[in-house]
Design a protein around this motif. Structure first.
Motif, PDB file in Angstrom:
ATOM      1  N   TRP A   1      36.018 -10.925  -1.964  1.00 28.28           N
ATOM      2  CA  TRP A   1      34.201 -10.654  -1.699  1.00 28.28           C
ATOM      3  C   TRP A   1      34.627 -10.314  -0.422  1.00 28.28           C
ATOM      4  O   TRP A   1      33.908  -9.671   0.468  1.00 28.28           O
ATOM      5  CB  TRP A   1      33.941 -11.821  -2.601  1.00 28.28           C
ATOM      6  CG  TRP A   1      34.733 -13.689  -1.994  1.00 28.28           C
ATOM      7  CD1 TRP A   1      35.333 -14.335  -2.563  1.00 28.28           C
ATOM      8  CD2 TRP A   1      34.219 -14.086  -0.856  1.00 28.28           C
ATOM      9  NE1 TRP A   1      35.395 -15.419  -1.549  1.00 28.28           N
ATOM     10  CE2 TRP A   1      35.148 -15.163  -0.879  1.00 28.28           C
ATOM     11  CE3 TRP A   1      33.973 -13.873   0.389  1.00 28.28           C
ATOM     12  CZ2 TRP A   1      35.289 -16.281  -0.259  1.00 28.28           C
ATOM     13  CZ3 TRP A   1      33.815 -15.128   0.729  1.00 28.28           C
ATOM     14  CH2 TRP A   1      34.443 -15.972   1.101  1.00 28.28           C
TER      15      TRP A   1
ATOM     16  N   TYR B   1      30.749 -15.469   0.869  1.00 28.63           N
ATOM     17  CA  TYR B   1      30.976 -16.490  -0.400  1.00 28.63           C
ATOM     18  C   TYR B   1      29.517 -16.615  -1.872  1.00 28.63           C
ATOM     19  O   TYR B   1      29.556 -15.932  -2.447  1.00 28.63           O
ATOM     20  CB  TYR B   1      31.646 -17.735  -0.662  1.00 28.63           C
ATOM     21  CG  TYR B   1      31.763 -18.318  -1.856  1.00 28.63           C
ATOM     22  CD1 TYR B   1      33.068 -17.747  -2.650  1.00 28.63           C
ATOM     23  CD2 TYR B   1      31.020 -19.141  -2.304  1.00 28.63           C
ATOM     24  CE1 TYR B   1      33.307 -18.380  -3.418  1.00 28.63           C
ATOM     25  CE2 TYR B   1      31.504 -19.869  -3.437  1.00 28.63           C
ATOM     26  CZ  TYR B   1      32.423 -19.226  -4.090  1.00 28.63           C
ATOM     27  OH  TYR B   1      32.499 -19.981  -5.231  1.00 28.63           O
TER      28      TYR B   1
ATOM     29  N   TYR C   1      28.832 -13.164  -3.812  1.00 28.01           N
ATOM     30  CA  TYR C   1      29.928 -13.648  -4.518  1.00 28.01           C
ATOM     31  C   TYR C   1      29.051 -14.202  -5.353  1.00 28.01           C
ATOM     32  O   TYR C   1      29.361 -13.570  -6.670  1.00 28.01           O
ATOM     33  CB  TYR C   1      30.854 -13.184  -4.015  1.00 28.01           C
ATOM     34  CG  TYR C   1      31.282 -13.488  -4.788  1.00 28.01           C
ATOM     35  CD1 TYR C   1      32.146 -12.447  -5.161  1.00 28.01           C
ATOM     36  CD2 TYR C   1      32.188 -14.503  -5.382  1.00 28.01           C
ATOM     37  CE1 TYR C   1      33.291 -12.625  -6.877  1.00 28.01           C
ATOM     38  CE2 TYR C   1      33.481 -14.898  -6.161  1.00 28.01           C
ATOM     39  CZ  TYR C   1      33.762 -13.713  -6.836  1.00 28.01           C
ATOM     40  OH  TYR C   1      34.764 -14.044  -8.165  1.00 28.01           O
ATOM     41  N   SER C   2      29.355 -14.921  -4.676  1.00 24.69           N
ATOM     42  CA  SER C   2      28.987 -16.472  -5.892  1.00 24.69           C
ATOM     43  C   SER C   2      26.993 -15.993  -6.480  1.00 24.69           C
ATOM     44  O   SER C   2      27.228 -16.507  -8.544  1.00 24.69           O
ATOM     45  CB  SER C   2      28.749 -17.488  -5.590  1.00 24.69           C
ATOM     46  OG  SER C   2      28.452 -18.672  -6.535  1.00 24.69           O
ATOM     47  N   ASN C   3      26.605 -15.855  -5.798  1.00 28.28           N
ATOM     48  CA  ASN C   3      24.765 -15.691  -6.389  1.00 28.28           C
ATOM     49  C   ASN C   3      25.231 -14.001  -7.838  1.00 28.28           C
ATOM     50  O   ASN C   3      24.812 -13.989  -8.868  1.00 28.28           O
ATOM     51  CB  ASN C   3      23.684 -15.032  -5.734  1.00 28.28           C
ATOM     52  CG  ASN C   3      23.702 -16.542  -5.244  1.00 28.28           C
ATOM     53  OD1 ASN C   3      23.498 -17.203  -5.803  1.00 28.28           O
ATOM     54  ND2 ASN C   3      23.323 -16.247  -3.687  1.00 28.28           N
TER      55      ASN C   3
ATOM     56  N   CYS D   1      27.859 -12.919  -9.418  1.00 28.68           N
ATOM     57  CA  CYS D   1      28.860 -13.031 -10.461  1.00 28.68           C
ATOM     58  C   CYS D   1      27.421 -14.601 -11.071  1.00 28.68           C
ATOM     59  O   CYS D   1      27.743 -14.407 -12.388  1.00 28.68           O
ATOM     60  CB  CYS D   1      30.022 -14.515 -10.087  1.00 28.68           C
ATOM     61  SG  CYS D   1      30.913 -13.490  -9.620  1.00 28.68           S
TER      62      CYS D   1
END
Length: 70
Positions: free
Chosen positions: A10, A17, A20-22, A24
């Motif tokens: 990412w 991060y 990337y987390s949002n 996913c």
């Protein structure tokens, strides 16, 4: 020192991060079947109030309900 080859993918893609987390989390929510999908989308909503201050006193708060569109 760690090389760039050891960096998370990412980070190599130029994302943070949190981004990337949002991403996913949104993909997982879209893959859910009903009724789980609508329940997950309802949990995504954010509720808050906004108050303006005038002469050191708060005015009547404005209630807001927005969704997180990342």
């Amino acid at each position: 020192m760690a090389s760039n080859a050891a960096a998370p993918f990412w980070r190599a893609a130029g994302m943070t991060y949190i981004t990337y987390s949002n991403l996913c989390a949104n993909l997982v929510r879209q893959c859910l079947k009903e009724p789980y999908r609508s329940q997950a989308l309802n949990r995504e909503k954010v509720h808050f109030s906004v108050s303006r201050w005038t002469d050191g006193k708060p005015e009547k708060p404005i209630l807001r309900s927005d969704t997180l569109d990342g």
